[in-house]
Design a protein around this motif. Structure first.
Motif, short mmCIF file in Angstrom:
data_model
loop_
_atom_site.label_atom_id
_atom_site.label_comp_id
_atom_site.label_asym_id
_atom_site.label_seq_id
_atom_site.Cartn_x
_atom_site.Cartn_y
_atom_site.Cartn_z
N LEU A 186 0.81 -1.21 0.00
CA LEU A 186 0.00 0.00 0.00
C LEU A 186 0.85 1.27 0.00
O LEU A 186 0.52 2.27 0.62
CB LEU A 186 -0.95 0.01 1.21
CG LEU A 186 -2.20 -0.86 1.07
CD1 LEU A 186 -1.84 -2.32 1.32
CD2 LEU A 186 -3.27 -0.44 2.04
N GLY A 187 1.97 1.21 -0.71
CA GLY A 187 2.84 2.38 -0.80
C GLY A 187 3.80 2.53 0.37
O GLY A 187 4.57 3.49 0.40
N LEU A 188 3.74 1.62 1.33
CA LEU A 188 4.64 1.67 2.47
C LEU A 188 5.87 0.81 2.21
O LEU A 188 5.88 -0.01 1.30
CB LEU A 188 3.93 1.17 3.73
CG LEU A 188 2.69 1.96 4.19
CD1 LEU A 188 1.94 1.18 5.25
CD2 LEU A 188 3.09 3.34 4.70
N LYS A 189 6.88 0.99 3.03
CA LYS A 189 8.06 0.13 2.96
C LYS A 189 8.58 -0.11 4.37
O LYS A 189 8.39 0.71 5.28
CB LYS A 189 9.15 0.76 2.09
CG LYS A 189 9.71 2.06 2.63
CD LYS A 189 10.81 2.59 1.72
CE LYS A 189 11.39 3.90 2.26
NZ LYS A 189 12.46 4.44 1.41
N ARG A 190 9.21 -1.25 4.55
CA ARG A 190 9.78 -1.58 5.85
C ARG A 190 11.02 -0.72 6.11
O ARG A 190 11.82 -0.47 5.21
CB ARG A 190 10.16 -3.05 5.90
CG ARG A 190 8.99 -4.00 5.99
CD ARG A 190 8.45 -4.10 7.37
NE ARG A 190 7.39 -5.09 7.47
CZ ARG A 190 6.60 -5.22 8.52
NH1 ARG A 190 6.77 -4.42 9.55
NH2 ARG A 190 5.67 -6.14 8.56
N ASN A 191 11.16 -0.29 7.34
CA ASN A 191 12.34 0.45 7.75
C ASN A 191 13.55 -0.49 7.71
O ASN A 191 13.65 -1.43 8.49
CB ASN A 191 12.12 0.98 9.16
CG ASN A 191 13.25 1.87 9.64
OD1 ASN A 191 14.25 2.05 8.94
ND2 ASN A 191 13.11 2.42 10.82
#
Length: 383
Positions: A186-191
Motif C-alpha cells: 500500500l505504498g509503504l516500505k519496511r524500515n
C-alpha cells in the motif's frame, strides 16, 4: 348551357363536402407521437444504463479505497505497538539503560529482589557468569509476530482486490481500467535500519544487604532483524483507485432501430476514490532507528535506569570499606556510573528531539483515522 351549369353546381357541392380531411393530420401526428415515444424510451433506457454503470464504478472504487483505509488504520496501530514494545527494551551495559533505539535492544528491566524473578527479564539469579536471552527472545518474538500480522493484513487487501476484479469479469460491462495489481505494501516500505538484539551477560553480583544486590552486566549479540516498522514509501500518497467501465452492447437494440436507422452509443463511465487522513499518515516519513516512547513506557524505563544507577552508587559507597585496594575499582565504577548516566540522558533527550518515529507518528494521526471518499478522476493531458 344547362349541362354546363349543372356540372358547375355538382363541382361546388363536392368541394363543399370536407369530411375526412382531419384524418391525414391525425395519422401524421400519430406517427410523430410514436416516434417521440420510442425516442424517449430509448433515451430513458440509455440514461438508466449510464446511471447504473456509474453507480457500479463508484461502488468498486469506493470499496477498494475503503478497504485500503481500514488496512492503513490497522498497520498504523500495529506500527505503534512495535515501537512501544521496542521502547521497553534496555541496553545492557554495566547496568540496564533506557535505549529508545533499535541499535541496542536487550531484555526488559531486571528485578532487584532475589525473592522475585521477572518472567520478561534477562537476568536470573542462578545464571551468574552466563548469558541469558529469555527476555530479549520474547521481545523479538513479539515483534516478529506483529510483523507477520501486518503482512497478513496486507495480503488480505490483495485478496480483496483480486476478488473485486474477478467478480466483475462476467458482468454486462467491460472493465477497461481497474488496478490489475495492488501496489506493494500500500505504498509503504519496511524500515531497513533493522533491529539489533542483545542478550545479557551477568558478569558479577554485588550484594548490598540480605535482600538487595546489584548485577554488573555485559552484552552479547543475539540476533539481528533486517527490517523494523513501516515508513512512508515514495508512492505512498498515490493511493487513488481509478475505475473505467464500458457497457457491453449485447443483443439489445433501440425501439424501431431498423426503421429509424439508429443504435445505442457506447456507454463509458469513469470513477476514482482515495483514502485520506486529515491528521497525518500514522507512519514515519523517514527511516530511523529511534522508536519514540509513550509517557508510560518512558516512566517505566527511566525508573528502571534510575533505580539501577542508585544501586550502583550505593555499591561504590560500600566499596570504601575494603580499604586502599578498592580505590581503583571504585574510581572505575564511578566513571562507569557517570558514563551510564550520560548515556541514559542522551537516550531520553531523543524523545524531545523531534525525530521521526512510529509512536509519535501514530499518536499525531490516530484521532483523524483513515477514511475514503470519491475524488475527481483527473484525465491526463496529452500534448
Amino acid at each position: 348551357m344547362k349541362n354546363i351549369i349543372t356540372k358547375h353546381f355538382q363541382v361546388q357541392r363536392i368541394l363543399k363536402n370536407n369530411k375526412g380531411q382531419t384524418l391525414y393530420y391525425f395519422l401524421i401526428l400519430t406517427v410523430i407521437l410514436i416516434i417521440s415515444w420510442a425516442v424517449m424510451l430509448n433515451i430513458a433506457r440509455l440514461i438508466k444504463d449510464r446511471i447504473r454503470l456509474q453507480n457500479e464504478a463508484d461502488c468498486i472504487a469506493l470499496s477498494l479505497a475503503t478497504y485500503k483505509a481500514r488496512v492503513l488504520n490497522f498497520l498504523g496501530g500495529t506500527n505503534y505497538l512495535i515501537g512501544e514494545v521496542l521502547s521497553l527494551g534496555m541496553n545492557p551495559r554495566i547496568t540496564q539503560l533506557v535505549s529508545y533505539s533499535t541499535d541496542m535492544i536487550g531484555g526488559f528491566p531486571a528485578t532487584m529482589k532475589p525473592s522475585f524473578e521477572s518472567p520478561l527479564s534477562d537476568l536470573k539469579h542462578e545464571t551468574f557468569g552466563h548469558k541469558n536471552d529469555e527476555g530479549v527472545r520474547k521481545i523479538k518474538y513479539i515483534i516478529d509476530t506483529i510483523q507477520k500480522v501486518q503482512d497478513l493484513a496486507i495480503k488480505s487487501y490483495y485478496a480483496y482486490h483480486y476478488s473485486i476484479l474477478s467478480s466483475n469479469i462476467f458482468k454486462d460491462y467491460n472493465v477497461l481500467l481497474l488496478p490489475s495489481r495492488p501496489e506493494k505494501n500500500l505504498g509503504l516500505k519496511r524500515n531497513s535500519k533493522g533491529i539489533n538484539y542483545y542478550s545479557t551477560i551477568n558478569l558479577a553480583c554485588i550484594y548490598l544487604d540480605a535482600s538487595m544486590h546489584f548485577h554488573i552486566l555485559s552484552r552479547n549479540k543475539y540476533k539481528q532483524s533486517k527490517y523494523s516498522w513501516f515508513v512512508e514509501g515514495e508512492k505512498f500518497y498515490r493511493q487513488k483507485v481509478k475505475v473505467v467501465l464500458c457497457k457491453k452492447i449485447g443483443k439489445r437494440r433501440p425501439i424501431f432501430s431498423k426503421f429509424l436507422g439508429i443504435h445505442y452509443p457506447q456507454v463509458t463511465v469513469f470513477s476514482a476514490a482515495s483514502p485520506y487522513n486529515v491528521k497525518g499518515s500514522m507512519f514515519p516519513k523517514t527511516e530511523d532507528t529511534f522508536t519514540g516512547a509513550t509517557k508510560a513506557t518512558m516512566v517505566l524505563s527511566e525508573a528502571a535506569s534510575i533505580a539501577q544507577l542508585a544501586l550502583m552508587e550505593r555499591a561504590i559507597a560500600n566499596g570504601s570499606s575494603f580499604g586502599p585496594v578498592a580505590v581503583p575499582f571504585i574510581a572505575a565504577a564511578e566513571a562507569a556510573v557517570a558514563l551510564n548516566y550520560l548515556e541514559s540522558k542522551r537516550a531520553s533527550a531523543q524523545l524531545l528531539s523531534g525525530k521521526d518515529n512510529p509512536i509519535d507518528a501514530y499518536l499525531k494521526a490516530k484521532l483523524g483515522g483513515w477514511g475514503a471518499h470519491l475524488v475527481p478522476y483527473e484525465f491526463k493531458k496529452t500534448h
